[in-house]
Design a protein around this motif. Sequence first.
Motif, mmCIF file in Angstrom:
data_model
loop_
_atom_site.group_PDB
_atom_site.id
_atom_site.type_symbol
_atom_site.label_atom_id
_atom_site.label_comp_id
_atom_site.label_asym_id
_atom_site.label_seq_id
_atom_site.Cartn_x
_atom_site.Cartn_y
_atom_site.Cartn_z
ATOM 1 N N LEU A 15 0.813 -1.216 0.000
ATOM 2 C CA LEU A 15 0.000 0.000 0.000
ATOM 3 C C LEU A 15 0.849 1.269 0.000
ATOM 4 C CD1 LEU A 15 -2.736 1.522 0.373
ATOM 5 C CD2 LEU A 15 -2.453 1.162 2.817
ATOM 6 N N ALA A 16 1.835 1.361 0.877
ATOM 7 C CA ALA A 16 2.647 2.577 0.976
ATOM 8 C C ALA A 16 3.371 2.882 -0.331
ATOM 9 C CB ALA A 16 3.645 2.461 2.125
ATOM 10 N N GLU A 17 3.821 1.859 -1.013
ATOM 11 C CA GLU A 17 4.530 2.054 -2.277
ATOM 12 C C GLU A 17 3.580 2.546 -3.375
ATOM 13 O OE1 GLU A 17 6.980 -0.626 -5.487
ATOM 14 O OE2 GLU A 17 7.068 -1.217 -3.370
ATOM 15 N N VAL A 18 2.425 1.922 -3.488
ATOM 16 C CA VAL A 18 1.454 2.300 -4.524
ATOM 17 C C VAL A 18 0.920 3.708 -4.267
ATOM 18 C CG1 VAL A 18 -0.773 1.755 -5.609
ATOM 19 C CG2 VAL A 18 0.817 -0.099 -4.992
ATOM 20 N N ALA A 19 0.483 3.978 -3.037
ATOM 21 C CA ALA A 19 -0.064 5.295 -2.703
ATOM 22 C C ALA A 19 1.010 6.376 -2.816
ATOM 23 C CB ALA A 19 -0.660 5.285 -1.298
ATOM 24 N N GLY A 20 2.223 6.066 -2.396
ATOM 25 C CA GLY A 20 3.304 7.039 -2.473
ATOM 26 C C GLY A 20 3.633 7.432 -3.903
ATOM 27 N N TYR A 21 3.642 6.457 -4.802
ATOM 28 C CA TYR A 21 3.976 6.734 -6.198
ATOM 29 C C TYR A 21 2.787 7.358 -6.942
ATOM 30 C CZ TYR A 21 5.692 6.253 -10.906
ATOM 31 O OH TYR A 21 6.100 6.538 -12.182
ATOM 32 N N ALA A 22 1.637 6.698 -6.906
ATOM 33 C CA ALA A 22 0.474 7.192 -7.653
ATOM 34 C C ALA A 22 -0.059 8.494 -7.071
ATOM 35 C CB ALA A 22 -0.630 6.133 -7.671
ATOM 36 N N GLY A 23 0.128 8.703 -5.768
ATOM 37 C CA GLY A 23 -0.361 9.910 -5.115
ATOM 38 C C GLY A 23 0.542 11.121 -5.281
ATOM 39 N N ASP A 24 1.636 10.974 -6.006
ATOM 40 C CA ASP A 24 2.518 12.097 -6.317
ATOM 41 C C ASP A 24 2.195 12.563 -7.732
ATOM 42 O OD1 ASP A 24 4.533 13.821 -7.099
ATOM 43 O OD2 ASP A 24 6.162 12.562 -6.343
ATOM 44 N N PRO A 25 1.499 13.699 -7.892
ATOM 45 C CA PRO A 25 1.117 14.156 -9.232
ATOM 46 C C PRO A 25 2.302 14.307 -10.184
ATOM 47 C CG PRO A 25 -0.042 15.415 -7.570
ATOM 48 C CD PRO A 25 0.995 14.589 -6.852
ATOM 49 N N GLY A 26 3.492 14.539 -9.672
ATOM 50 C CA GLY A 26 4.672 14.653 -10.523
ATOM 51 C C GLY A 26 4.991 13.382 -11.288
ATOM 52 N N ASN A 27 4.496 12.246 -10.804
ATOM 53 C CA ASN A 27 4.720 10.970 -11.489
ATOM 54 C C ASN A 27 3.683 10.687 -12.578
ATOM 55 O OD1 ASN A 27 6.973 10.294 -9.928
ATOM 56 N ND2 ASN A 27 5.695 9.399 -8.333
ATOM 57 N N ALA A 28 2.637 11.480 -12.667
ATOM 58 C CA ALA A 28 1.532 11.206 -13.598
ATOM 59 C C ALA A 28 1.978 10.982 -15.046
ATOM 60 C CB ALA A 28 0.481 12.310 -13.513
ATOM 61 N N PRO A 29 2.909 11.773 -15.602
ATOM 62 C CA PRO A 29 3.290 11.528 -16.994
ATOM 63 C C PRO A 29 3.921 10.148 -17.238
ATOM 64 C CG PRO A 29 3.976 13.728 -16.341
ATOM 65 C CD PRO A 29 3.530 13.003 -15.082
ATOM 66 N N GLU A 30 4.424 9.517 -16.183
ATOM 67 C CA GLU A 30 5.043 8.201 -16.340
ATOM 68 C C GLU A 30 4.016 7.083 -16.478
ATOM 69 O OE1 GLU A 30 8.121 7.499 -13.418
ATOM 70 O OE2 GLU A 30 8.634 9.633 -13.447
ATOM 71 N N TRP A 31 2.816 7.270 -15.936
ATOM 72 C CA TRP A 31 1.844 6.184 -16.016
ATOM 73 C C TRP A 31 0.534 6.556 -16.689
ATOM 74 C CZ3 TRP A 31 -2.679 6.048 -12.892
ATOM 75 C CH2 TRP A 31 -2.735 6.968 -11.838
ATOM 76 N N TYR A 32 0.270 7.831 -16.888
ATOM 77 C CA TYR A 32 -0.893 8.262 -17.675
ATOM 78 C C TYR A 32 -0.419 8.499 -19.104
ATOM 79 C CZ TYR A 32 -4.310 9.528 -13.980
ATOM 80 O OH TYR A 32 -5.220 9.525 -12.960
ATOM 81 N N SER A 33 -0.921 7.742 -20.040
ATOM 82 C CA SER A 33 -0.455 7.892 -21.419
ATOM 83 C C SER A 33 -0.860 9.229 -22.030
ATOM 84 C CB SER A 33 -0.966 6.740 -22.292
ATOM 85 O OG SER A 33 -2.375 6.707 -22.311
ATOM 86 N N ASN A 34 -1.952 9.848 -21.581
ATOM 87 C CA ASN A 34 -2.421 11.104 -22.168
ATOM 88 C C ASN A 34 -1.811 12.351 -21.531
ATOM 89 O OD1 ASN A 34 -4.108 9.745 -23.953
ATOM 90 N ND2 ASN A 34 -5.826 9.767 -22.550
ATOM 91 N N ILE A 35 -1.132 12.206 -20.404
ATOM 92 C CA ILE A 35 -0.575 13.384 -19.727
ATOM 93 C C ILE A 35 0.858 13.611 -20.187
ATOM 94 C CG2 ILE A 35 0.089 14.396 -17.515
ATOM 95 C CD1 ILE A 35 -2.343 13.052 -16.285
ATOM 96 N N GLU A 36 1.077 14.785 -20.764
ATOM 97 C CA GLU A 36 2.399 15.158 -21.265
ATOM 98 C C GLU A 36 3.292 15.714 -20.175
ATOM 99 O OE1 GLU A 36 2.616 18.063 -24.365
ATOM 100 O OE2 GLU A 36 1.586 16.741 -25.758
ATOM 101 N N SER A 37 2.718 16.592 -19.347
ATOM 102 C CA SER A 37 3.552 17.247 -18.343
ATOM 103 C C SER A 37 2.728 17.705 -17.153
ATOM 104 C CB SER A 37 4.264 18.457 -18.955
ATOM 105 O OG SER A 37 3.329 19.442 -19.346
ATOM 106 N N VAL A 38 3.436 17.853 -16.035
ATOM 107 C CA VAL A 38 2.877 18.394 -14.800
ATOM 108 C C VAL A 38 3.878 19.408 -14.273
ATOM 109 C CG1 VAL A 38 2.152 17.900 -12.437
ATOM 110 C CG2 VAL A 38 1.672 16.238 -14.248
ATOM 111 N N ASP A 39 3.422 20.628 -14.059
ATOM 112 C CA ASP A 39 4.271 21.668 -13.497
ATOM 113 C C ASP A 39 3.655 22.136 -12.184
ATOM 114 O OD1 ASP A 39 6.218 21.865 -15.588
ATOM 115 O OD2 ASP A 39 4.669 22.822 -16.811
#
Length: 147
Positions: A15-39
């Motif tokens: 749980l801590a690993e999944v929530a820590g990674y997915a819950g960081d919006p800065g990681n979104a471009p790595e796993w969301y195919s439609n998201i180009e960037s997060v600033d």
Amino acid sequence: MAVDVLTEIRIGRPLAEVAGYAGDPGNAPEWYSNIESVDWLTTPPVAVGSRMNFVAHFLGRRLAYTYEVVELVPLERLVMRTAQGPFPMETSYQWSAEGEQATRMTLRNRGEPSGFAGVAAPLMAVAMRRANQKDLSRLKNLLESAE
């Protein structure tokens, strides 16, 4: 017509690993195919009140929007909202442990499209569900292969 799309997946990581990674919006471009960037507009890490600019492509259109974190319960729930543009949206993540080495993650997108987006809401919901399932599968593969 409102759009409300709920998808979920079981990820073979704690749980801590999944929530820590997915819950960081800065990681979104790595796993969301439609998201180009997060600033980040505010200083990380994510907290209630954090704001980020997202650039995405969806249904052949470039979308730029600002999300604000409106709810954060560490290791349990994250809710972000955007109010601008033709499609105000709320995105929420929910995590729950399934034993010590697995996590159930739920991704929910809901909003009230207006104008042409309102007319196309049923088609948008189908496309969003398909995209969300692919993104959650991508997240699962990314986290499960990072052992």
